[in-house]
Design an enzyme around this catalytic site. Structure first.
Site, short mmCIF file in Angstrom:
data_model
loop_
_atom_site.label_atom_id
_atom_site.label_comp_id
_atom_site.label_asym_id
_atom_site.label_seq_id
_atom_site.Cartn_x
_atom_site.Cartn_y
_atom_site.Cartn_z
CD1 TRP A 1 -7.23 3.96 -7.37
CD2 TRP A 1 -6.90 2.20 -5.60
NE1 TRP A 1 -5.82 4.05 -7.29
CE2 TRP A 1 -5.32 2.79 -6.29
CE3 TRP A 1 -6.83 1.44 -5.29
CZ2 TRP A 1 -4.21 2.08 -5.64
CZ3 TRP A 1 -5.97 0.76 -4.25
CH2 TRP A 1 -4.74 1.06 -4.82
CG ASP B 1 -4.48 -2.47 -1.74
OD1 ASP B 1 -5.80 -2.06 -2.43
OD2 ASP B 1 -4.36 -2.18 -0.36
CG ASP C 1 -2.54 1.57 1.18
OD1 ASP C 1 -1.89 1.53 -0.22
OD2 ASP C 1 -2.97 0.97 1.69
#
Length: 221
Positions: free
Chosen positions: A197, A148, A101
């Protein structure tokens, strides 16, 4: 999903088939016990709470310590499979890349690129996971690989920490895929993340975002 199957499972998940078809999903006794404990602490809602006790859940490997639990989970899944006579899939979330992340701190991991994190990821994390998958060839296993990571590579390369992480992310994911694609009934998914996202018009901090962002704007017209 890109399935890789044992000889016993070949033809079921192989050849581009659906690895989720005609399977049960692993019911984690730890989760069931946690639901029951919550129900006892809230007797006024116990009946409602207990309804979720039979919901299957994925199991998360998000640090080195968690890998120790994998054998027990897979053994229990095999026991459930033997009792029911139906293939029982365990869904495993593998989530511990170095500098995990990289664009935020909310789910930062334990491994750091600058502290030999890439080598540790391979030897202390991926290798023992692959060994357990190989040791359980007679049951279906689904792997959700590093949520991610690919999205950060696509949208956040302008962030110094993500730029520093790029090589480790690519090498780690390739190593994991190669390690997990052994002669076993494992299926691997590399998540494309949520559209909010990777597709948002507020995220194009990298030229790599231009295509998904443009596609989303076109879809709005």
């Amino acid at each position: 999903m890109v399935p890789s199957v044992s000889p016993a499972a070949e033809g079921k998940a192989g050849g581009g088939g659906n690895p989720f078809k005609d399977v049960h999903f692993f019911l984690n006794p730890e989760y069931t016990a946690s639901v029951e404990a919550t129900a006892k602490n809230h007797p006024e809602e116990a009946d409602l709470i207990r309804k979720v006790a039979n919901y299957p859940t994925g199991v998360w490997l998000s640090d080195l310590k968690a890998v120790e639990n994998l054998k027990g989970w897979l053994d229990e899944a095999k026991s459930q499979q033997d009792r029911s006579g139906v293939p029982t899939m365990t869904v495993i979330v593998v989530y511990n890349l170095p500098n995990r992340d990289c664009s935020a701190e909310s789910s930062a991991g334990e491994l750091k690129v600058e502290e030999d994190g890439e080598a540790r990821y391979r030897t202390e994390f991926i290798d023992p996971i692959a060994a357990q998958l190989k040791a359980h060839p007679a049951q279906p296993i689904g792997v959700i690989l590093e949520p991610d990571s690919l999205s950060n590579m696509a949208t956040n390369m302008a962030i110094p920490k993500c730029q520093q992480s790029r090589s480790a992310y690519k090498n780690g994911i390739v190593y994991a895929i190669k390690g997990f694609h052994l002669p076993m009934s494992a299926s691997t998914s590399t998540p494309r993340t949520r559209a909010g996202w990777a597709g948002t018009t507020t995220a194009p901090r990298s030229p790599r975002c231009s295509r998904p962002c443009s596609a989303r704007r076109a879809a709005r017209r």
